[in-house]
Enzyme design. Structure first.
Site, mmCIF file in Angstrom:
data_model
loop_
_atom_site.group_PDB
_atom_site.id
_atom_site.type_symbol
_atom_site.label_atom_id
_atom_site.label_comp_id
_atom_site.label_asym_id
_atom_site.label_seq_id
_atom_site.Cartn_x
_atom_site.Cartn_y
_atom_site.Cartn_z
ATOM 1 N N ALA A 1 46.924 36.758 14.417
ATOM 2 C CA ALA A 1 47.993 35.808 14.708
ATOM 3 C C ALA A 1 47.426 34.514 15.282
ATOM 4 C CB ALA A 1 48.992 36.428 15.677
ATOM 5 N N GLY B 1 46.226 32.777 12.266
ATOM 6 C CA GLY B 1 47.350 32.377 11.430
ATOM 7 C C GLY B 1 48.155 31.234 12.013
ATOM 8 N N ASP B 2 48.227 31.156 13.329
ATOM 9 C CA ASP B 2 48.935 30.055 13.985
ATOM 10 C C ASP B 2 48.298 28.713 13.638
ATOM 11 O OD1 ASP B 2 50.723 28.789 15.978
ATOM 12 O OD2 ASP B 2 48.869 28.518 17.103
ATOM 13 N N CYS B 3 46.975 28.670 13.647
ATOM 14 C CA CYS B 3 46.248 27.441 13.303
ATOM 15 C C CYS B 3 46.472 27.060 11.841
ATOM 16 C CB CYS B 3 44.764 27.627 13.611
ATOM 17 S SG CYS B 3 43.698 26.303 12.991
ATOM 18 N N GLU C 1 52.714 34.958 11.709
ATOM 19 C CA GLU C 1 51.382 34.401 11.933
ATOM 20 C C GLU C 1 50.299 35.439 11.654
ATOM 21 O OE1 GLU C 1 52.504 31.158 15.435
ATOM 22 O OE2 GLU C 1 51.615 33.090 15.953
#
Length: 225
Positions: free
Chosen positions: A96, A99-101, A184
């Protein structure tokens, strides 16, 4: 007292030595070809400046011909490390975090054209990356039955993340925050395992690489009202 030095002249300093004639560059302009006017002969036609569509165009034929560069896949994101089984190496929070980036990079690219002020850029991107928006986008994928069973399993795995972002969880609620974290996690997982599928999913959500005629932020904002 002054010292005296004897200097011997080299052969090319001897006035009697033979000299080599160097031809001077010709200043004459090249003659135009038969049937060609002087204006077209001396001034080459300028190519029109590339449009935004030209800069961002992705031809499927070009991708097939040149799929790699310097040993890496020619995608717009940095090449991911080779991880065959991410779940055996990383926990859901780590995926996550990655994935957030990646999700925010998709959002920034989407709103990058047409040009806006920095404040407007930030406003639109922040409207899309907050967990309430991610929850709505996840519901869109689930409602359209777009995800595979494996991807749904990754979502269930990502819902159990324990985070220290207490303010965000209080603002959005634990259920919304957990679903946003699961999205994410899935993005980070697909980035490591199947980038083509990640591209399909992000385009399914409305992210584009061309002019952002579809304002995701406005659509999401209307959903909250």
């Amino acid at each position: 007292r002054h010292r005296q030095f004897r200097v011997r002249a080299a052969w090319d300093m001897n006035p009697g030595a033979a000299t080599v004639a160097v031809p001077k560059p010709s200043k004459a302009k090249p003659k135009p070809a038969l049937g060609q006017s002087p204006a077209t002969a001396t001034t080459p036609a300028r190519a029109p400046p590339p449009t935004h569509a030209d800069l961002f165009a992705r031809s499927s034929e070009d991708q097939a011909k040149k799929s790699t560069y310097m040993g890496f896949e020619k995608w717009w994101l940095p090449p991911a490390p080779e991880v065959k089984k991410p779940r055996s190496l990383y926990n859901a929070a780590s995926l996550a975090y990655l994935g957030d980036c990646i999700y925010e990079l998709y959002a920034r690219r989407h709103f990058f054209f047409p040009p806006l002020s920095i404040n407007e850029y930030n406003k639109r991107v922040m409207d899309v990356v907050k967990c309430e928006s991610q929850d709505l986008l996840l519901n869109k994928l689930l409602g359209e039955d777009f995800l595979t069973e494996e991807e749904r399993d990754i979502l269930r795995w990502g819902r159990n993340i324990v985070s220290s972002k207490t303010r965000t969880r209080k603002r959005a609620g634990i259920a919304v925050y957990n679903r946003a974290s699961s999205l994410e996690t899935l993005i980070g997982y697909l980035y490591l395992t199947n980038f083509k599928r990640l591209e399909q999913m992000m385009f399914q959500l409305g992210f584009t690489s061309g002019a952002s005629s579809q304002n995701i932020a406005d659509e999401l904002r209307s959903s909250f009202q």
